[in-house]
Design a protein around this motif. Structure first.
Motif, PDB file in Angstrom:
ATOM      1  N   LYS A  12       0.831  -1.207   0.000  1.00  0.00           N
ATOM      2  CA  LYS A  12       0.000   0.000   0.000  1.00  0.00           C
ATOM      3  C   LYS A  12       0.863   1.254   0.000  1.00  0.00           C
ATOM      4  N   ASP A  20      -8.654   1.383   2.805  1.00  0.00           N
ATOM      5  CA  ASP A  20      -8.707  -0.066   2.999  1.00  0.00           C
ATOM      6  C   ASP A  20      -9.598  -0.796   1.991  1.00  0.00           C
ATOM      7  N   ASP A  23      -7.831  -3.610  -0.050  1.00  0.00           N
ATOM      8  CA  ASP A  23      -6.904  -4.487   0.661  1.00  0.00           C
ATOM      9  C   ASP A  23      -6.932  -5.921   0.143  1.00  0.00           C
TER      10      ASP A  23
END
Length: 99
Positions: A12, A20, A23
């Motif tokens: 990231k 998020d 993810d």
């Protein structure tokens, strides 16, 4: 099982992603990149002392997978993403050649 060489947070950070939502997708790309690099080199694990090389190569591949989620348009035709020269330069010396 492959020992991860790139963490989700490292990926990231490399991708400049500070949310998020992606993810799971990024984790998938990490696993695919690491597996693909080992398969390309025809090895089962990252050689001792080459961890940084494979980590950098995996991050580059993750960046390509994340940035280009489909095939790449070149000259009006679609081609799948290939390993970039930088990735080949990094992991090429670790590739087991068959004779």
């Amino acid at each position: 099982m492959i020992v991860p060489i790139v963490s989700l947070q490292q990926a990231k950070d490399h991708l400049c992603v500070d949310f998020d939502d992606d993810d799971d997708l990024i984790a998938l790309y990490i696993a695919a990149a690491e597996t693909g690099l080992l398969q390309y080199c025809r090895i089962d694990a990252v050689p001792s002392g080459a961890e940084a090389v494979f980590q950098a190569a995996a991050l580059l591949v993750v960046g390509d997978l994340y940035g280009y989620r489909e095939t790449v348009q070149t000259g009006g035709t679609s081609t799948p993403i290939a390993l970039t020269p930088n990735v080949l330069w990094l992991v090429g010396p670790h590739r087991m050649l068959r004779v």
